[in-house]
Design a protein around this motif. Structure first.
Motif, PDB file in Angstrom:
ATOM      1  N   HIS A 321      38.663 -24.898  64.774  1.00  0.00           N
ATOM      2  CA  HIS A 321      39.284 -23.658  65.232  1.00  0.00           C
ATOM      3  C   HIS A 321      40.252 -23.979  66.368  1.00  0.00           C
ATOM      4  CE1 HIS A 321      35.795 -22.002  63.180  1.00  0.00           C
ATOM      5  NE2 HIS A 321      36.196 -20.766  63.398  1.00  0.00           N
ATOM      6  N   THR A 322      41.331 -23.221  66.448  1.00  0.00           N
ATOM      7  CA  THR A 322      42.110 -23.240  67.677  1.00  0.00           C
ATOM      8  C   THR A 322      41.382 -22.376  68.697  1.00  0.00           C
ATOM      9  OG1 THR A 322      43.435 -21.296  67.114  1.00  0.00           O
ATOM     10  CG2 THR A 322      44.224 -23.446  66.312  1.00  0.00           C
ATOM     11  N   ILE A 323      41.785 -22.475  69.958  1.00  0.00           N
ATOM     12  CA  ILE A 323      41.111 -21.694  70.992  1.00  0.00           C
ATOM     13  C   ILE A 323      41.262 -20.199  70.734  1.00  0.00           C
ATOM     14  CG2 ILE A 323      43.140 -21.815  72.488  1.00  0.00           C
ATOM     15  CD1 ILE A 323      39.447 -21.607  73.581  1.00  0.00           C
ATOM     16  N   PHE A 324      42.410 -19.794  70.206  1.00  0.00           N
ATOM     17  CA  PHE A 324      42.632 -18.365  69.960  1.00  0.00           C
ATOM     18  C   PHE A 324      41.847 -17.887  68.741  1.00  0.00           C
ATOM     19  CE2 PHE A 324      46.471 -19.965  72.108  1.00  0.00           C
ATOM     20  CZ  PHE A 324      46.398 -19.188  73.256  1.00  0.00           C
ATOM     21  N   GLU A 325      41.706 -18.737  67.734  1.00  0.00           N
ATOM     22  CA  GLU A 325      40.866 -18.379  66.586  1.00  0.00           C
ATOM     23  C   GLU A 325      39.409 -18.258  67.005  1.00  0.00           C
ATOM     24  OE1 GLU A 325      43.373 -20.475  62.914  1.00  0.00           O
ATOM     25  OE2 GLU A 325      41.823 -21.592  63.993  1.00  0.00           O
ATOM     26  N   ALA A 326      38.966 -19.164  67.875  1.00  0.00           N
ATOM     27  CA  ALA A 326      37.574 -19.111  68.332  1.00  0.00           C
ATOM     28  C   ALA A 326      37.311 -17.846  69.145  1.00  0.00           C
ATOM     29  CB  ALA A 326      37.252 -20.346  69.165  1.00  0.00           C
ATOM     30  N   MET A 327      38.271 -17.445  69.970  1.00  0.00           N
ATOM     31  CA  MET A 327      38.070 -16.279  70.830  1.00  0.00           C
ATOM     32  C   MET A 327      38.036 -14.975  70.050  1.00  0.00           C
ATOM     33  SD  MET A 327      40.439 -17.325  74.121  1.00  0.00           S
ATOM     34  CE  MET A 327      40.086 -15.796  74.992  1.00  0.00           C
ATOM     35  N   ARG A 328      38.420 -15.017  68.784  1.00  0.00           N
ATOM     36  CA  ARG A 328      38.361 -13.811  67.960  1.00  0.00           C
ATOM     37  C   ARG A 328      37.050 -13.703  67.177  1.00  0.00           C
ATOM     38  NH1 ARG A 328      43.986 -14.969  66.903  1.00  0.00           N
ATOM     39  NH2 ARG A 328      43.460 -15.896  64.881  1.00  0.00           N
ATOM     40  N   THR A 329      36.091 -14.574  67.476  1.00  0.00           N
ATOM     41  CA  THR A 329      34.810 -14.547  66.775  1.00  0.00           C
ATOM     42  C   THR A 329      33.689 -14.148  67.734  1.00  0.00           C
ATOM     43  OG1 THR A 329      34.316 -16.878  67.242  1.00  0.00           O
ATOM     44  CG2 THR A 329      35.607 -16.398  65.262  1.00  0.00           C
ATOM     45  N   TRP A 330      32.656 -13.512  67.166  1.00  0.00           N
ATOM     46  CA  TRP A 330      31.490 -13.142  67.964  1.00  0.00           C
ATOM     47  C   TRP A 330      30.717 -14.377  68.409  1.00  0.00           C
ATOM     48  CZ3 TRP A 330      30.951  -8.664  70.154  1.00  0.00           C
ATOM     49  CH2 TRP A 330      31.514  -7.528  69.579  1.00  0.00           C
ATOM     50  N   ASP A 331      30.750 -15.423  67.590  1.00  0.00           N
ATOM     51  CA  ASP A 331      29.998 -16.633  67.933  1.00  0.00           C
ATOM     52  C   ASP A 331      30.495 -17.237  69.241  1.00  0.00           C
ATOM     53  OD1 ASP A 331      28.436 -17.188  65.247  1.00  0.00           O
ATOM     54  OD2 ASP A 331      30.475 -16.626  64.703  1.00  0.00           O
ATOM     55  N   PHE A 332      31.809 -17.217  69.440  1.00  0.00           N
ATOM     56  CA  PHE A 332      32.370 -17.773  70.674  1.00  0.00           C
ATOM     57  C   PHE A 332      31.849 -17.020  71.894  1.00  0.00           C
ATOM     58  CE2 PHE A 332      35.540 -17.458  74.045  1.00  0.00           C
ATOM     59  CZ  PHE A 332      35.785 -18.790  74.328  1.00  0.00           C
ATOM     60  N   TRP A 333      31.886 -15.701  71.836  1.00  0.00           N
ATOM     61  CA  TRP A 333      31.479 -14.914  73.001  1.00  0.00           C
ATOM     62  C   TRP A 333      29.971 -14.961  73.216  1.00  0.00           C
ATOM     63  CZ3 TRP A 333      35.023 -14.083  76.317  1.00  0.00           C
ATOM     64  CH2 TRP A 333      36.348 -13.962  75.904  1.00  0.00           C
ATOM     65  N   LEU A 334      29.222 -15.120  72.125  1.00  0.00           N
ATOM     66  CA  LEU A 334      27.778 -15.298  72.277  1.00  0.00           C
ATOM     67  C   LEU A 334      27.476 -16.595  73.024  1.00  0.00           C
ATOM     68  CD1 LEU A 334      24.877 -14.419  71.626  1.00  0.00           C
ATOM     69  CD2 LEU A 334      25.088 -15.621  69.439  1.00  0.00           C
ATOM     70  N   LEU A 335      28.173 -17.669  72.631  1.00  0.00           N
ATOM     71  CA  LEU A 335      28.005 -18.945  73.326  1.00  0.00           C
ATOM     72  C   LEU A 335      28.496 -18.853  74.769  1.00  0.00           C
ATOM     73  CD1 LEU A 335      29.157 -21.433  70.537  1.00  0.00           C
ATOM     74  CD2 LEU A 335      26.844 -21.157  71.426  1.00  0.00           C
ATOM     75  N   PHE A 336      29.595 -18.148  74.972  1.00  0.00           N
ATOM     76  CA  PHE A 336      30.156 -18.016  76.316  1.00  0.00           C
ATOM     77  C   PHE A 336      29.168 -17.341  77.262  1.00  0.00           C
ATOM     78  CE2 PHE A 336      32.499 -15.617  79.528  1.00  0.00           C
ATOM     79  CZ  PHE A 336      33.318 -16.595  80.069  1.00  0.00           C
ATOM     80  N   VAL A 337      28.607 -16.217  76.820  1.00  0.00           N
ATOM     81  CA  VAL A 337      27.655 -15.485  77.663  1.00  0.00           C
ATOM     82  C   VAL A 337      26.383 -16.307  77.878  1.00  0.00           C
ATOM     83  CG1 VAL A 337      26.222 -13.412  77.813  1.00  0.00           C
ATOM     84  CG2 VAL A 337      28.573 -13.243  76.985  1.00  0.00           C
ATOM     85  N   SER A 338      25.936 -17.004  76.829  1.00  0.00           N
ATOM     86  CA  SER A 338      24.731 -17.828  76.951  1.00  0.00           C
ATOM     87  C   SER A 338      24.932 -18.934  77.982  1.00  0.00           C
ATOM     88  CB  SER A 338      24.369 -18.435  75.593  1.00  0.00           C
ATOM     89  OG  SER A 338      24.116 -17.430  74.637  1.00  0.00           O
ATOM     90  N   PHE A 339      26.084 -19.593  77.924  1.00  0.00           N
ATOM     91  CA  PHE A 339      26.364 -20.650  78.896  1.00  0.00           C
ATOM     92  C   PHE A 339      26.524 -20.070  80.301  1.00  0.00           C
ATOM     93  CE2 PHE A 339      27.110 -23.471  75.365  1.00  0.00           C
ATOM     94  CZ  PHE A 339      26.868 -24.730  75.898  1.00  0.00           C
ATOM     95  N   LEU A 340      27.179 -18.928  80.387  1.00  0.00           N
ATOM     96  CA  LEU A 340      27.402 -18.314  81.697  1.00  0.00           C
ATOM     97  C   LEU A 340      26.080 -18.003  82.387  1.00  0.00           C
ATOM     98  CD1 LEU A 340      29.506 -17.118  83.683  1.00  0.00           C
ATOM     99  CD2 LEU A 340      29.211 -14.935  82.493  1.00  0.00           C
ATOM    100  N   CYS A 341      25.137 -17.462  81.625  1.00  0.00           N
ATOM    101  CA  CYS A 341      23.844 -17.087  82.216  1.00  0.00           C
ATOM    102  C   CYS A 341      22.909 -18.283  82.351  1.00  0.00           C
ATOM    103  CB  CYS A 341      23.183 -16.005  81.354  1.00  0.00           C
ATOM    104  SG  CYS A 341      24.127 -14.478  81.228  1.00  0.00           S
TER     105      CYS A 341
END
Length: 392
Positions: A321-341
């Motif tokens: 995925h490109t970074i912009f393709e990844a940011m349009r998926t729920w999986d990316f944001w799920l991983l983002f929030v998981s890492f953030l917390c």
């Protein structure tokens, strides 16, 4: 397809993976702040809040890891490794100059910059290693990520225990280790870590799985070895020296994989030059089918033309995925929030472990830093194997 490609793993690919393991084994220096934070606090006469802000500056450096990710699609792996090595040498080198009192303590804002550089350096190393190895072993991405991230977890314990054994937890010598050793290891990895052609045969895939099982065993042995040392402690100088030598031998032991691979290839070429003609026909057909399937799976998404409109299909999970393709998926944001917390809370504890230990009356907190590192390793390496089992 010939016998050599089917049964003999690529020695250079495994040599690159071993160098990647070594890079990861020295790239967890972001988690070692507690080992020298008290020295910085004393020399610079900082309050606890100011010290916490220094650790935040270090962690902000990791937030700029996005730059390493973007660069990985445009720059070769050796360049990315060199950027991380040089940045770490400067960032931790300046901290060593301050803690060892070679120079006067720098202004607070300058220390924030150098801690940020040290924190950012590991993102370049991790990106170069993970991206290259996952591309080299697409069929075993779970074990690859588990092993490599596991060694990142162990790296804190490796640095801490070596410094404890040889230098009695001297913070200045600990910082010189953090600046020089990663630089030297990355310079070595530059010559071996490369993207290599994929092995698409079933036999090669099974052999890769066996190799990764051995790498897992070696990593677990290293973890238990460090754990035993943490509980026993250093009794005398000879014991400490023997401990370090055995540890270095264990870390070098994965070299057996590429050595065996090179030997196997040489033996086949030297003693069985006509073995390709004796390969069973059915196995040739199976390998050819696997090759065709791999080519089909690796083809980029094709443009679909419908009603005069050309649309590019969205890449599936597991594809690039490109970074912009990844940011349009729920999986990316799920991983983002998981890492953030998850990662954020872990870093908060690690950064303040020295002050927590001192407040509880422990003069030496290095054992706590090492133990957290080791237990983190078991979580990292098991998650890679478990994910590969359920998601492959």
């Amino acid at each position: 397809m010939g016998y050599h490609e089917t049964y003999s793993p690529n020695g250079w690919k495994w040599l690159g993976f071993v160098s990647a393991v070594w890079v990861q084994a020295i790239s967890g220096n972001n988690y070692t702040f507690s080992n020298y934070s008290d020295a910085i606090k004393t020399l610079m006469n900082l309050t606890q809040l100011e010290l916490n802000n220094l650790s935040v500056a270090k962690d902000i450096g990791k937030a700029f890891g996005l730059l390493a990710g973007l660069a990985s699609d445009r720059l070769p792996t050796p360049v990315i490794l060199l950027i991380g090595a040089i940045e770490g040498l400067i960032g931790y080198g300046v901290q060593w100059l301050v803690v060892s009192q070679k120079i006067q303590p720098l202004p607070y804002w300058q220390m924030c910059i150098f801690l940020c550089m040290g924190g950012n350096s590991t993102t370049w190393m991790n990106t170069a290693v993970l991206v290259t190895c996952i591309r080299n072993f697409r069929r075993n991405r779970g074990p690859v990520s588990g092993i490599l991230k596991g060694y990142v977890g162990l790296s804190t314990a490796i640095f801490t225990d070596i410094c404890s054994a040889l230098f009695s937890d001297n913070p200045a010598k600990f910082l010189i280790m953090l600046s020089v050793i990663p630089f030297a290891v990355c310079l070595t990895a530059v010559f071996f870590l490369r993207e290599t052609p994929q092995s698409v045969s079933v036999a090669a895939e099974k052999e890769e799985a066996r190799y990764f099982a051995i790498f897992n065993v070696v990593a677990v042995v290293v973890a238990f070895y460090l754990l035993v040392y943490d509980f026993i402690g250093s009794t005398n100088q000879v014991f400490s020296l023997v401990f370090v030598i055995i540890l270095l031998v264990l870390l070098a032991s994965p070299l057996a994989a590429p050595v065996y691979s090179f030997y196997k290839s040489w033996r086949l070429v030297r003693f069985e030059p006509d073995v390709e003609r004796r390969e069973p026909l059915l196995e040739q057909e199976a390998n050819a089918t696997a090759e065709r399937n791999e080519v089909i799976n690796d083809e980029p998404p094709v443009a679909v033309e419908e009603a005069g409109v050309v649309e590019k299909s969205r890449p599936a999970i597991g594809e690039d995925h490109t970074i912009f393709e990844a940011m349009r998926t729920w999986d990316f944001w799920l991983l983002f929030v998981s890492f953030l917390c998850g990662v954020g809370t872990g870093l908060a504890v690690m950064n303040n472990m020295a002050q927590i230990g001192l407040a509880l009356g422990h003069a030496d907190v290095s054992i706590f830093v090492s133990l957290i590192s080791i237990w983190g390793f078991f979580g990292r390496i098991s998650s890679g194997s478990v994910s590969e089992y359920f998601l492959k």
